[in-house]
Scaffold this active site. Structure first.
Site, short mmCIF file in Angstrom:
data_model
loop_
_atom_site.label_atom_id
_atom_site.label_comp_id
_atom_site.label_asym_id
_atom_site.label_seq_id
_atom_site.Cartn_x
_atom_site.Cartn_y
_atom_site.Cartn_z
N CYS A 37 43.89 31.30 100.95
CA CYS A 37 42.93 30.25 101.33
C CYS A 37 41.50 30.70 101.07
O CYS A 37 41.21 31.88 100.83
CB CYS A 37 43.04 29.91 102.82
SG CYS A 37 44.68 29.44 103.38
N ASP A 450 2.85 33.49 84.09
CA ASP A 450 2.08 32.61 83.22
C ASP A 450 0.90 32.01 83.98
O ASP A 450 0.63 32.35 85.14
CB ASP A 450 2.98 31.54 82.60
CG ASP A 450 3.62 30.63 83.63
OD1 ASP A 450 3.29 30.74 84.83
OD2 ASP A 450 4.46 29.79 83.26
#
Length: 486
Positions: A37, A450
């Site tokens: 499971c 940037d």
């Protein structure tokens, strides 16, 4: 969670609380029932002495356990460990998830990684608990289950579409993994849906569309799916992408043909509708969609780490679950990154749309405004003067290197090596190479300082922090802040 280390106290606590964060990290088998499971399975808690832990669904299956019918562990979100790591095992797992073993066999996987078949098998068995054939077999079984539940294909066609070599192999695998036959599995699904008021398209009900598969893409919360789809839609390239009424669509270039995916938000998952020319591409298409939306990320762990940082904490609190959008087509992204240098976003999309119209492949069955696939790198390498003149040398060198296999940007690529190769191309800038590695290869640890990041840091009166190994997510938060400042 460290590779190969599973703390049983953590496991049992996760099982008691039904915590879905651990789904896909490990699997819990119960010796008395023979079933494995997810940790979040709603079934009655087993006694601690009866549980067995496995690092993959395939490992549980190799040891004779079958998948639970309630929690469907074979459909759990993929382990985020393979996205965060760049070593041989992680690269192998990503290539297997992309269907490479089904297409080229274990020999093809080993050749792609540059190791012997024996070495690849040994490393995977040691860390994942199963070899490449067992891992691919588990994946084929999940693909088969999806096709049985979501289409009306004859069962023999399902077997070969899922990648099985024979009907007998298909039947034996379904029996071993699900303890039933393919026919019974399909009938059980049909019976469970008889009370549905509005069956989904592609689920085999009246009006189901051939070649269309509707399925759910699970993820670890938090995730603002509508915001993520809007983000992709705002940058959509006409012809290959479309965003309308909360649904994002795009074309896919896949190993055996083309496809179109439609993605929309649902209650606790992403609703995915796939239009495939060849159903053998199901596995690859699902992997590309999951990568596009970064659905395998362990987002609570990422947010907890970045949220504790004094600079990023308020940003994480404002946007919990912010993902790093991937991309369904690395070649397309590389071209986009090169064209984006000092060019407005709208103009970049217009240039890409022109390339699609001139060199893209028109779909046999367009879906909405999605009419083409992006041209392949071999096509662009031969386009010559049709490429934008100011970026032509870089684009031609890039297209030739990717088309010829000198640069690999697929699921098994090594991000560091690929970044170095990109920077060796004429005219390639570090920012562009970093952006490609972040989105095309899903590297979670890329920081891009940037102009927008610098603007956000200036607003915060801060400097870059120690945000590894989640620098890509830190960059996303800073970009989001820069967008809001504008």
């Amino acid at each position: 969670m460290l590779a190969g280390v599973i703390d049983e106290d953590v496991v049992y606590a996760a099982m008691e609380s039904r915590d879905p964060r651990f789904d896909g990290w490990f699997y819990v088998a119960v010796a008395t029932t023979g079933v494995y499971c997810r940790p979040s399975c709603p079934a009655v808690m087993p006694r601690r002495r009866n549980i067995r832990l496995f690092p993959s669904a395939a490992a549980a299956q190799v040891n004779g356990y079958r998948a639970c019918r309630r929690c469907r562990p074979d459909a759990a979100p993929g382990s985020p460990e393979w996205n965060a790591r760049g070593d041989l095992v992680a690269r192998a797992m990503r290539l297997i998830a992309d269907g490479l073993v089904d297409r080229e066999g274990v020999a093809g996987l080993a050749a792609r990684l540059g190791y012997s078949e024996r070495q690849v098998h040994r490393l995977l068995a040691a860390e994942v608990g199963a070899g490449p054939q067992a891992l691919a077999r588990a994946q084929r079984a999940q693909s088969a289950r999806t096709l049985l539940e979501c289409t009306r294909l004859p069962i023999s066609d399902v077997a070969f579409a899922a990648g099985f070599a024979s009907i007998r192999q298909f039947n034996d695998t379904i029996q071993q993994i699900y303890a039933t036959t393919p026919t019974s599995l399909r009938q059980a699904t049909s019976a469970s849906r008889r009370g549905d008021r509005a069956p989904a398209r592609g689920h085999g009900g009246p009006g189901a569309v051939p070649g269309v598969i509707a399925l759910r893409l699970s993820f670890r919360p938090p995730l603002d799916v509508p915001a993520l789809l809007r983000h992709l839609g705002a940058r959509a390239v006409p012809g290959i992408e479309e965003y309308a009424e909360g649904t994002y669509r795009r074309s896919l270039r896949l190993p055996h043909g083309a496809g179109v995916v439609a993605l929309r938000a649902a209650a606790d998952h992403v609703a995915c509708e796939l239009h495939l020319e060849d159903l053998r591409d199901l596995t690859a298409a699902v992997r590309r969609c999951r990568g596009l939306l970064d659905l395998n990320a362990d987002q609570q762990a990422i947010d907890a780490f970045l949220g504790a940082d004094p600079v990023l904490g308020p940003l994480v609190a404002a946007r919990p679950g912010l993902r790093v959008p991937g991309h369904a087509d690395p070649a397309e992204l590389t071209v986009r990154a090169v064209l984006s240098r000092r060019v407005p976003a709208g103009r970049v999309r217009a240039r890409l749309a022109d390339l699609v119209t001139a060199h893209g492949r028109r779909l046999a069955a367009p879906v909405g405004g999605v009419t083409h696939t992006f041209p392949g790198m071999a096509t662009l390498a031969g386009a010559g003067s049709a490429l934008p003149p100011e970026r032509r040398p870089t684009l031609l060198a890039l297209a030739e290197a990717v088309a010829g296999g000198a640069i690999l940007l697929d699921a098994g690529a090594d991000p560091r090596h690929a970044r170095k190769q990109l920077l060796d191309l004429p005219g390639m800038r570090p920012r562009e190479a970093a952006y490609i590695i972040m989105r095309a290869l899903g590297d979670p640890d890329v920081f891009i300082p940037d102009l927008n990041v610098r603007r956000a840091l200036h607003h915060l009166r801060a400097r870059p922090g120690r945000w590894g190994p989640w620098n890509s997510y830190a960059t996303q938060h800073l970009w989001a802040l820069a967008d809001s400042l504008r």
